[in-house]
Structures are given as C-alpha cells and as structure tokens.
Design an enzyme around this catalytic site. Structure first.
Site, PDB file in Angstrom:
ATOM      1  N   CYS A  59       0.831  -1.201   0.000  1.00 47.59           N
ATOM      2  CA  CYS A  59       0.000   0.000   0.000  1.00 47.59           C
ATOM      3  C   CYS A  59       0.870   1.258   0.000  1.00 47.59           C
ATOM      4  O   CYS A  59       1.467   1.592  -1.008  1.00 47.59           O
ATOM      5  CB  CYS A  59      -0.976  -0.048   1.174  1.00 47.59           C
ATOM      6  N   GLU A 110      -0.439  -8.468   5.216  1.00 45.60           N
ATOM      7  CA  GLU A 110      -0.157  -8.580   6.662  1.00 45.60           C
ATOM      8  C   GLU A 110      -1.429  -8.629   7.502  1.00 45.60           C
ATOM      9  O   GLU A 110      -1.382  -8.982   8.678  1.00 45.60           O
ATOM     10  CB  GLU A 110       0.761  -7.431   7.115  1.00 45.60           C
ATOM     11  N   HIS A 143      -3.360  -5.622   1.413  1.00 44.76           N
ATOM     12  CA  HIS A 143      -2.546  -5.807   2.622  1.00 44.76           C
ATOM     13  C   HIS A 143      -2.419  -7.266   3.053  1.00 44.76           C
ATOM     14  O   HIS A 143      -3.246  -7.747   3.831  1.00 44.76           O
ATOM     15  CB  HIS A 143      -3.176  -5.028   3.780  1.00 44.76           C
TER      16      HIS A 143
END
Lengths: 232, 94
Positions: free
Chosen positions: A85, A196, A194
């Site tokens: 991002c 994560e 994302h």
C-alpha cells in the site's frame, strides 16, 4: 532470517507487518526512517500507512527519507523488498518499481476483502503460491489507482511483472486491473492490498470455511524465507 | 521576500477526481459555461536574497525530483511569483 520493517512518521501497519513476519517464521526487526542502518536484515518490508502525512503525494517524501538510500542500494543488490500500500507508493516514488499511483477513479477511500489472482510465482514474495491461485486479502486505500504509460504496461505484461491482478472488481481504477507488480529481477514487489492483515485465523478476511479465517497473506512472508534459503 | 513559484498539474490523460467533483458542482450551480475543471498544485519557495538563474535552476531540479512525479504530473511553471494577469509581482513582500 531477519526481516526489517521500516517505520516512517505516519506508518500505520508497521506492527502488523512485524507480527506477520513473526507468524511467517522470521525475526522481525524494527527499522527507523531517519537512520542509515539496515541492522543486517535479510529482507525489508515497507508497511502501509500515510508516511509524512502523504502531504506532497502518497509516498513521495518517504522516498527521500534517509533510510531509503540504503533500501535502494540493497534492493538493487537483490535483497527481497516488499512494499504494501503506502510502501508500494514509496517504491514507485523511489523508482524501484515503474509507474505511479493516483487517487481512486471514483474519488472515495475503499476498504474491502479483495480477491486477487497470483500471476507470477517466480518472485521473492510469491513463490509459495500456485500458478494462477486465487487469494483474498484486505484492501484499504484512497490513492490505489496504478498507472503507467503504454510502453511500460506492455513491458510489465510481456515480462510477467504483473504479480497480482484484481478479480471480480477493480476497486480503484488501476490500469489492466493491476494490483501488484515486481521489478525485472523479482526481488522487489509492491501491491496495494494488505497481506499482513490476513496472516492469522480470527483476524483475516471471511472465507467459506469460517468467518475471519483467511490467512492467504501469510504466504507472502513464508515465500520470502523460502527465497532467502534458496539463495543462502 | 522574493518567491519562486512552482506549478504542477496532473497529466492531461490522468483522471482528476477532484477536478471532476468540482466540475459536477458547477453544473449543479447552473454554471455550465465551464465544461471541465482540473486541479493542480502551487508551491511557493521563498528565498532570502534576489532570485538568480542558479536558484531558478535549483528550483527546477527540485520540481522534477520531489515536487512533481513526472510519471503522473507535469511541471508547468517555475519562475518568479506573478499576478493573476501573468505580470511579475516584484513588489510582493516588499
């Protein structure tokens, strides 16, 4: 294996990225934007957020921060670098990846669980996926529209540097539904969604199996370890 | 204080959602004589002494390196501050 996660002023997902690194089986190392020290890490993650407030352009000021000179040198030397991002925006502003990211075509911030297709499994951050595997990871951005001139797009498509492509919906007007790309060598990867945030059951996207059970993002981090082991 | 102005605009082929939103507002205000709006940025770089050719060259370099991303934006003006009619505003800040 030591994976550095750089915190810029305005980074939001640095701790999530550190946690993802740990869940992936590596040692997370906190790095600071103002230092010139990579602390002997083996790979680097540029996390999501709003570095330096994104005041000039998303990622623009961060691309000129002190530690980025070390990151650029390490990336050019072959070290795996993942930009998520805002980290992706920093990578394009640093010219480690081609093209640019502009405001979403509909003008709104978007936050959703996004389906992607993995189109290149030969990069340092995607080698754990299967060819054309479909994955779901969260996406949240206001300036996620990927653009590049036609020549660059043709090269990215022709050389297999489109690593992730949006499926079912293009959330931000990205050219060719591009969600993530790599450099020619495959060690530097950037994407808007994302990974994560999809590494631990109970906290990821919903799946057919159970609510919040999606962990497709974990493969990014295990891929980097596999890649480092292969080159060790 | 002498001021160097840098103006940056999104490239013509790039959708400018801010400009589009303002253009939509103009239509709602019945100001349909303005068919499109594009929004860019103006930077004002203030210096202590007189504006020299070297300073302008430095400003141009900064404009292309940091202030604009030439992948998505064009630097359309680097020069001394000027009035709305294009005239130099030499007395500004005096």
């Amino acid at each position: 294996m030591r994976v550095g996660v750089i915190t810029f002023p305005g980074s939001l997902d640095d701790r999530d990225a550190q946690r993802a690194v740990k869940l992936g089986g590596a040692v997370p190392v906190a790095l600071w934007h103002g230092d010139h020290d990579l602390k002997n890490v083996d790979a680097i993650v540029l996390p999501g957020g709003f570095s330096y407030g994104d005041y000039l352009r998303a990622g623009a000021i961060a691309a000129h921060s002190p530690i980025m000179s070390e990151v650029i040198a390490a990336a050019n030397g072959g070290m795996p670098v993942l930009g998520i991002c805002n980290g992706f925006q920093i990578l394009v502003e640093s010219h480690l990846l081609p093209g640019g990211l502009v405001r979403n075509d509909h003008g709104d911030f978007v936050c959703r669980d996004q389906k992607l297709r993995v189109e290149n499994i030969d990069t340092a951050w995607s080698n754990g996926f299967k060819e054309d595997e479909e994955i779901i990871i969260p996406l949240k951005n206001g300036e996620g529209g990927y653009i590049a001139d036609q020549e660059t797009l043709d090269r990215l498509e022709g050389e297999g540097q489109v690593v992730f492509r949006y499926l079912e919906i293009n959330p931000n007007g990205s050219a060719n539904d591009i969600a993530g790309i790599s450099n020619a060598r495959g060690n530097v990867v950037g994407l808007m969604p994302h990974p994560e945030h999809a590494t631990e059951p109970g906290f990821g996207p919903d799946t057919r199996v159970a609510m919040r059970s999606g962990t497709d993002g974990l493969t990014f981090f295990t891929s980097a370890i596999t890649s480092l082991m292969a080159n060790a | 204080m002498p001021t160097i102005v840098v103006e940056v605009m999104p490239k013509a082929e790039i959708l400018d959602p801010q400009g589009k939103a303002v253009a939509g507002a103009l239509v709602r205000l019945d100001r349909s004589e303005f068919t499109s709006v594009r929004i860019g940025k103006r930077f004002e770089l203030t210096v202590d002494g007189p504006i020299t050719a070297d300073l302008l060259a430095e400003a141009r370099a900064i404009a292309n390196d940091l202030l604009a991303n030439t992948v998505i934006e064009d630097v359309i003006y680097v020069g001394e501050a000027r009035g709305a009619d294009g005239s130099q505003t030499a007395a500004e800040g005096a």
